[in-house]
Design a protein around this motif. Structure first.
Motif, mmCIF file in Angstrom:
data_model
loop_
_atom_site.group_PDB
_atom_site.id
_atom_site.type_symbol
_atom_site.label_atom_id
_atom_site.label_comp_id
_atom_site.label_asym_id
_atom_site.label_seq_id
_atom_site.Cartn_x
_atom_site.Cartn_y
_atom_site.Cartn_z
ATOM 1 N N LYS A 24 -15.543 75.587 3.717
ATOM 2 C CA LYS A 24 -14.346 75.370 4.521
ATOM 3 C C LYS A 24 -13.346 74.575 3.685
ATOM 4 N N GLN A 25 -12.125 75.082 3.578
ATOM 5 C CA GLN A 25 -11.096 74.460 2.741
ATOM 6 C C GLN A 25 -10.194 73.506 3.514
ATOM 7 N N ASN A 26 -10.085 73.656 4.825
ATOM 8 C CA ASN A 26 -9.138 72.900 5.640
ATOM 9 C C ASN A 26 -9.829 72.263 6.830
ATOM 10 N N ILE A 27 -9.330 71.081 7.217
ATOM 11 C CA ILE A 27 -9.863 70.397 8.393
ATOM 12 C C ILE A 27 -8.684 69.773 9.141
ATOM 13 N N ILE A 28 -8.629 69.992 10.440
ATOM 14 C CA ILE A 28 -7.652 69.325 11.293
ATOM 15 C C ILE A 28 -8.436 68.389 12.203
ATOM 16 N N LYS A 29 -8.016 67.092 12.242
ATOM 17 C CA LYS A 29 -8.791 66.077 12.955
ATOM 18 C C LYS A 29 -7.900 65.210 13.836
ATOM 19 N N LEU A 30 -8.493 64.658 14.897
ATOM 20 C CA LEU A 30 -7.833 63.698 15.775
ATOM 21 C C LEU A 30 -8.695 62.455 15.919
ATOM 22 N N ASN A 31 -8.047 61.285 15.949
ATOM 23 C CA ASN A 31 -8.715 60.008 16.146
ATOM 24 C C ASN A 31 -7.995 59.264 17.280
ATOM 25 N N PRO A 32 -8.132 59.718 18.526
ATOM 26 C CA PRO A 32 -7.389 59.090 19.620
ATOM 27 C C PRO A 32 -7.854 57.673 19.954
ATOM 28 N N ALA A 33 -9.136 57.368 19.836
ATOM 29 C CA ALA A 33 -9.634 56.033 20.170
ATOM 30 C C ALA A 33 -9.082 54.982 19.216
ATOM 31 N N GLY A 34 -8.777 55.361 17.985
ATOM 32 C CA GLY A 34 -8.219 54.430 17.017
ATOM 33 C C GLY A 34 -6.846 53.916 17.396
ATOM 34 N N TYR A 35 -6.183 54.565 18.354
ATOM 35 C CA TYR A 35 -4.858 54.130 18.806
ATOM 36 C C TYR A 35 -4.882 52.662 19.240
ATOM 37 N N PHE A 36 -5.964 52.233 19.868
ATOM 38 C CA PHE A 36 -6.070 50.867 20.371
ATOM 39 C C PHE A 36 -6.484 49.882 19.286
ATOM 40 N N LEU A 37 -6.730 50.377 18.081
ATOM 41 C CA LEU A 37 -7.046 49.533 16.922
ATOM 42 C C LEU A 37 -5.972 49.693 15.836
ATOM 43 N N LEU A 38 -4.803 50.182 16.212
ATOM 44 C CA LEU A 38 -3.659 50.390 15.312
ATOM 45 C C LEU A 38 -3.895 51.497 14.303
ATOM 46 N N SER A 39 -4.850 52.389 14.555
ATOM 47 C CA SER A 39 -5.103 53.455 13.581
ATOM 48 C C SER A 39 -5.422 54.804 14.221
ATOM 49 N N GLY A 40 -4.828 55.097 15.356
ATOM 50 C CA GLY A 40 -4.973 56.425 15.946
ATOM 51 C C GLY A 40 -4.271 57.439 15.053
ATOM 52 N N SER A 41 -4.863 58.613 14.876
ATOM 53 C CA SER A 41 -4.259 59.541 13.914
ATOM 54 C C SER A 41 -4.511 61.002 14.252
ATOM 55 N N ALA A 42 -3.593 61.817 13.730
ATOM 56 C CA ALA A 42 -3.764 63.266 13.656
ATOM 57 C C ALA A 42 -3.708 63.569 12.167
ATOM 58 N N SER A 43 -4.714 64.260 11.642
ATOM 59 C CA SER A 43 -4.834 64.443 10.198
ATOM 60 C C SER A 43 -5.100 65.887 9.812
ATOM 61 N N TYR A 44 -4.634 66.228 8.622
ATOM 62 C CA TYR A 44 -4.930 67.521 8.004
ATOM 63 C C TYR A 44 -5.507 67.235 6.629
ATOM 64 N N GLU A 45 -6.715 67.731 6.376
ATOM 65 C CA GLU A 45 -7.380 67.534 5.087
ATOM 66 C C GLU A 45 -7.553 68.876 4.387
ATOM 67 N N ARG A 46 -7.310 68.893 3.091
ATOM 68 C CA ARG A 46 -7.437 70.108 2.275
ATOM 69 C C ARG A 46 -8.336 69.795 1.091
ATOM 70 N N LEU A 47 -9.366 70.599 0.917
ATOM 71 C CA LEU A 47 -10.268 70.465 -0.210
ATOM 72 C C LEU A 47 -9.528 70.846 -1.486
ATOM 73 N N LEU A 48 -9.549 69.965 -2.496
ATOM 74 C CA LEU A 48 -8.884 70.222 -3.770
ATOM 75 C C LEU A 48 -9.847 70.731 -4.834
ATOM 76 N N GLY A 49 -11.013 70.123 -4.872
ATOM 77 C CA GLY A 49 -12.042 70.487 -5.848
ATOM 78 C C GLY A 49 -13.405 70.293 -5.225
ATOM 79 N N ARG A 50 -14.430 70.322 -6.046
ATOM 80 C CA ARG A 50 -15.799 70.198 -5.535
ATOM 81 C C ARG A 50 -16.013 68.870 -4.800
ATOM 82 N N GLN A 51 -15.425 67.771 -5.283
ATOM 83 C CA GLN A 51 -15.651 66.454 -4.691
ATOM 84 C C GLN A 51 -14.356 65.743 -4.303
ATOM 85 N N THR A 52 -13.236 66.430 -4.295
ATOM 86 C CA THR A 52 -11.963 65.775 -4.005
ATOM 87 C C THR A 52 -11.213 66.511 -2.890
ATOM 88 N N ALA A 53 -10.411 65.736 -2.180
ATOM 89 C CA ALA A 53 -9.606 66.297 -1.093
ATOM 90 C C ALA A 53 -8.347 65.460 -0.929
#
Length: 186
Positions: A24-53
């Motif tokens: 899998k090359q792409n990941i879309i993620k949500l962190n709604p609980a982090g909102y109350f810890l100043l770090s709620g997020s919506a994220s898109y991750e893309r694999l760049l290489g074998r161990q990097t993204a």
């Protein structure tokens, strides 16, 4: 004989291709609980290489009953310590972006309460570590913990700089980057 061999080879090749584990090359993620810890997020991750993204984050947060608020956009580079061909396992991440942070202080004198609002915006850097796991159905879980620093001075609407003198002032210097994101990989 050649037709049988070719047919067997063809069927084996098709079978292997159908059973091969797709990375899998792409990941879309949500962190709604982090909102109350100043770090709620919506994220898109893309694999760049074998161990990097690379990951792009839209961040929002609210803590201490609205006393602290933040919004940010940050790009992260992740290095996965596992040798798997996917963005999975333990990782370390460095990030940089733009953050807007606001808070207020209150002072009670006799029967009146005085409030002063402060804000800052500018360059922010983050460093965090975590573990990400992908399930066979494409579902993904990512748990992480770290810190983010905003490189700016906090000023009120009159331009006066805030000099921290409260027990909660640590949040102004090291904003937590913490949460559990759930997402889908594709």
């Amino acid at each position: 004989m050649i037709k049988k061999t070719f047919g067997t080879f063809f069927l084996c090749t098709i079978s292997l291709l159908l059973n091969a584990q797709e990375v899998k090359q792409n990941i879309i993620k949500l962190n709604p609980a982090g909102y109350f810890l100043l770090s709620g997020s919506a994220s898109y991750e893309r694999l760049l290489g074998r161990q990097t993204a690379a990951q792009v984050n839209l961040i929002a947060g609210n803590a201490y009953g609205g006393e602290f608020k933040t919004t940010a956009i940050r790009g992260d580079f992740r290095y996965y310590f596992s040798n798997k061909a996917s963005a999975q396992g333990f990782y370390g991440a460095l990030g940089a972006g733009y953050e807007k942070f606001s808070f207020y202080t209150s002072l009670a004198v006799n029967s009146q309460t005085y409030r002063r609002d402060y804000s800052a915006s500018g360059f922010a850097a983050a460093n965090y570590y975590g573990y990400q796991y992908h399930f066979k159905n494409g579902f993904s879980l990512d748990a992480f913990l770290g810190i983010q620093k905003l490189f700016s001075k906090f000023r009120d609407e009159d331009g006066f700089e805030y000099l921290p003198n409260t027990p909660k002032a640590w949040v102004l210097y090291l904003v937590p980057v913490v949460g559990v994101s759930a997402g889908i990989s594709f």
